[in-house]
Design a protein around this motif. Structure first.
Motif, short mmCIF file in Angstrom:
data_model
loop_
_atom_site.label_atom_id
_atom_site.label_comp_id
_atom_site.label_asym_id
_atom_site.label_seq_id
_atom_site.Cartn_x
_atom_site.Cartn_y
_atom_site.Cartn_z
N LYS A 3 0.84 -1.21 0.00
CA LYS A 3 0.00 0.00 0.00
C LYS A 3 0.86 1.25 0.00
N GLN A 4 1.92 1.22 0.83
CA GLN A 4 2.79 2.40 0.91
C GLN A 4 3.47 2.66 -0.44
N HIS A 5 3.93 1.57 -1.07
CA HIS A 5 4.60 1.75 -2.36
C HIS A 5 3.65 2.36 -3.38
N ILE A 6 2.40 1.92 -3.35
CA ILE A 6 1.44 2.43 -4.33
C ILE A 6 1.13 3.90 -4.04
N GLU A 7 0.95 4.23 -2.77
CA GLU A 7 0.67 5.63 -2.45
C GLU A 7 1.85 6.50 -2.87
N PHE A 8 3.05 6.00 -2.59
CA PHE A 8 4.24 6.78 -2.96
C PHE A 8 4.31 6.96 -4.47
N ALA A 9 4.00 5.88 -5.21
CA ALA A 9 4.06 5.98 -6.68
C ALA A 9 3.07 7.02 -7.20
N LEU A 10 1.88 7.05 -6.58
CA LEU A 10 0.88 8.03 -7.01
C LEU A 10 1.37 9.44 -6.70
N ARG A 11 1.90 9.63 -5.50
CA ARG A 11 2.38 10.97 -5.11
C ARG A 11 3.52 11.40 -6.02
N LYS A 12 4.40 10.46 -6.28
CA LYS A 12 5.58 10.79 -7.10
C LYS A 12 5.13 11.21 -8.50
N ALA A 13 4.22 10.42 -9.07
CA ALA A 13 3.76 10.73 -10.42
C ALA A 13 3.07 12.10 -10.45
N LEU A 14 2.29 12.39 -9.39
CA LEU A 14 1.59 13.67 -9.34
C LEU A 14 2.56 14.82 -9.07
N ALA A 15 3.53 14.58 -8.17
CA ALA A 15 4.50 15.64 -7.85
C ALA A 15 5.27 16.01 -9.11
N ARG A 16 5.58 14.99 -9.90
CA ARG A 16 6.36 15.25 -11.11
C ARG A 16 5.59 16.18 -12.05
N THR A 17 4.31 15.93 -12.22
CA THR A 17 3.58 16.80 -13.15
C THR A 17 3.32 18.16 -12.53
N SER A 18 3.15 18.23 -11.19
CA SER A 18 2.85 19.53 -10.59
C SER A 18 4.08 20.42 -10.55
N THR A 19 5.30 19.85 -10.68
CA THR A 19 6.49 20.70 -10.66
C THR A 19 6.94 21.06 -12.07
N LEU A 20 6.20 20.63 -13.08
CA LEU A 20 6.60 21.01 -14.43
C LEU A 20 6.51 22.52 -14.59
N PRO A 21 7.52 23.15 -15.17
CA PRO A 21 7.50 24.60 -15.26
C PRO A 21 6.46 25.10 -16.25
N GLU A 22 5.98 26.32 -15.99
CA GLU A 22 5.13 26.95 -16.99
C GLU A 22 6.02 27.63 -18.00
N GLN A 23 5.46 27.91 -19.15
CA GLN A 23 6.27 28.38 -20.26
C GLN A 23 7.01 29.70 -20.03
N ASN A 24 6.33 30.66 -19.35
CA ASN A 24 6.89 31.99 -19.36
C ASN A 24 7.69 32.34 -18.11
N VAL A 25 8.07 31.37 -17.29
CA VAL A 25 8.84 31.68 -16.10
C VAL A 25 10.27 31.22 -16.31
N ASP A 26 11.22 32.04 -15.82
CA ASP A 26 12.62 31.70 -15.99
C ASP A 26 13.03 30.75 -14.85
N TYR A 27 13.21 29.50 -15.17
CA TYR A 27 13.52 28.53 -14.13
C TYR A 27 14.99 28.16 -14.13
N GLY A 28 15.51 27.88 -12.92
CA GLY A 28 16.91 27.48 -12.81
C GLY A 28 17.09 26.01 -13.10
N LYS A 29 18.33 25.62 -13.21
CA LYS A 29 18.65 24.22 -13.48
C LYS A 29 18.79 23.47 -12.14
N ILE A 30 18.35 22.26 -12.12
CA ILE A 30 18.51 21.43 -10.93
C ILE A 30 19.50 20.31 -11.26
N ILE A 31 20.60 20.28 -10.53
CA ILE A 31 21.59 19.24 -10.78
C ILE A 31 21.63 18.30 -9.58
#
Ligand SMILES: Nc1ncnc2c1ncn2[C@@H]1O[C@H](COP(=O)(O)OP(=O)(O)OP(=O)(O)O)[C@@H](O)[C@H]1O
Ligand SMILES: [Mg+2]
Length: 400
Positions: A118-146
């Motif tokens: 159950k924990q793995h599944i919840e984490f997978a859902l959160r991870k997948a959602l976090a990934r899309t919610s952190t996608l940058p919008e087009q007109n903002v100047d974003y820094g690089k993450i290394i």
């Protein structure tokens, strides 16, 4: 992420709905808003659905599930797909990822489902959602993450992170170093800073996260580098979740040109989140056969996650050590040549103890020059500032 997150659950008769329900998180803001009992993509309920995430539950080998995944990927771009599968042969895992799934997890046979699944599944859902919610919008100047990675302890990840960060900051580039070695992080001390505030303090501070608030928790190095220090004690690490880290990156990359993340020697949830959010990876390896083998495994794991190898830079630390390994050996183990060679230097150990990175304390040393070259490599890279676009792949967690 604010409010409720709606999931559309689609399954077929081979995977009974009550069994799927047993696998999904309870008391979570992720809720199943609608259940559809056919995997046929043209089904009206699926076509109409405005869900934030698609959960597909199927038997391994299901062609219908692959078609549905492919349909959702093109019809609902940016809305993740998590597949729950009864049986996971490697072949099907590959096919599901190729069709566009973000993650695939093995279901328990039931009727009881383990907490760990159950924990793995919840984490997978959160991870997948976090990934899309952190996608940058087009007109903002974003820094690089290394993301500085190295699947083995003591090979120079922290030395590399600190020197790279200070080298960038000294050039007047707005840089922040995030210590993701949440249990044993030592970036602050390596830089001679007293960690009065840490990511633990930030995580438990409550309220919403914005630039002003985050700024109050960052330490300041004399080079201008800002640092988010790791928790002071290992037991505090659990308070700093992967989801929280994703939010922190979202804010930091609006304020800084470079966000450098130092990591522990394993693929923890925070590290996976950081890899997903990163624009490039700095893989650190050391010149010995075991370490190189682990570096190779790390690269293979990135490959499994769909990470673009063109965004991975390899630093070979202690590259001048005479241990009977030739350049050709390195090439054959790693499958490619390292980008930067850092020599072994006694001043590095001293610089760590004195809290002053060699790019400041031993500027003319060969090691300092190597880290400067690394900063130039990342600083001038014409890479996209988009996070690494995953090609619909994920880490696979098997049954327990
Ligand atoms: N090029 C080098 N020359 C000499 N000593 C080095 C070099 N690189 C690293 N070291 C020594 O190795 C120690 C470990 O390095 P570092 O802390 O960067 O490893 P790490 O990969 O971050 O380890 P961990 O996974 O435990 O955090 C340093 O404190 C330093 O003394
Ligand atoms: Mg370290």
């Amino acid at each position: 992420m604010q409010g409720m997150i709606n999931a559309l659950l689609v399954h077929d008769e081979s995977v009974p709905a009550p069994l799927v329900a047993e696998h999904l998180p309870e008391e979570s803001e992720i809720r199943v808003a609608e259940v559809v009992d056919t995997l046929y993509p043209a089904n009206d309920a699926v076509k109409r659905s405005d869900a934030d995430v698609l959960v597909v539950a199927c038997q391994e080998g299901s062609e219908a599930a692959l078609n549905l995944i492919g349909w959702w990927r093109s019809a609902r771009p940016g809305r993740p797909i998590v597949v729950l599968c009864l049986g996971t042969s490697n072949g099907y895992v590959e096919e599901a990822f190729n069709a566009g799934a973000d993650d695939l997890l093995a279901m328990d046979e039931g009727p009881l489902v383990s907490d760990s699944t159950k924990q793995h599944i919840e984490f997978a859902l959160r991870k997948a959602l976090a990934r899309t919610s952190t996608l940058p919008e087009q007109n903002v100047d974003y820094g690089k993450i290394i993301c500085v990675l190295g699947p083995k302890g003591g090979i120079g990840k922290t030395v590399t992170s600190c020197n790279l960060s200070v080298a960038l900051a000294t050039r007047g580039i707005r840089t922040v170093l995030v210590d993701l070695d949440l249990q044993f992080g030592d970036c602050a001390l390596s830089l001679g800073l007293t960690p009065d505030t840490t990511s633990f303090d930030l995580a438990i501070s409550g309220g919403s996260l914005d630039a002003e608030k985050l700024d109050a928790f960052l330490l300041t190095h004399s080079s201008g580098l800002r640092v988010l220090a790791a928790p002071a004690r290992p037991d505090q690490a659990a308070s700093v979740s992967a989801e929280f880290i994703a939010d922190v990156f979202g804010v930091l990359r609006e304020q800084f040109d470079f966000v450098i993340a130092d990591t522990p020697p394993s693929f923890t949830p925070e590290v996976i989140t950081t890899i997903d959010a990163s624009t490039a990876i700095c893989m650190v390896g050391m010149l010995d056969a075991l370490s190189l083998k682990n570096t190779r495994l790390g690269m293979e794991t990135l490959d499994l996650m769909g990470y673009d190898p063109g965004r991975v830079r390899i630093v070979l630390n202690r590259a001048n050590t005479s241990v009977g390994i030739t350049r050709a050996d390195v090439l054959s183990i790693l499958g490619r040549n390292p980008d930067i060679l850092v020599p072994s230097h006694r001043d590095i150990a001293r610089s760590v103890n004195e809290g002053s990175p060699v790019v400041i304390s031993q500027r003319r040393s060969e090691a300092a020059r190597a880290f400067e070259s690394l900063a130039t490599l990342f600083g001038s890279a014409a890479e996209s500032e988009e996070p690494n676009p995953r090609k619909g792949r994920g880490l696979i967690r098997g049954r327990n």
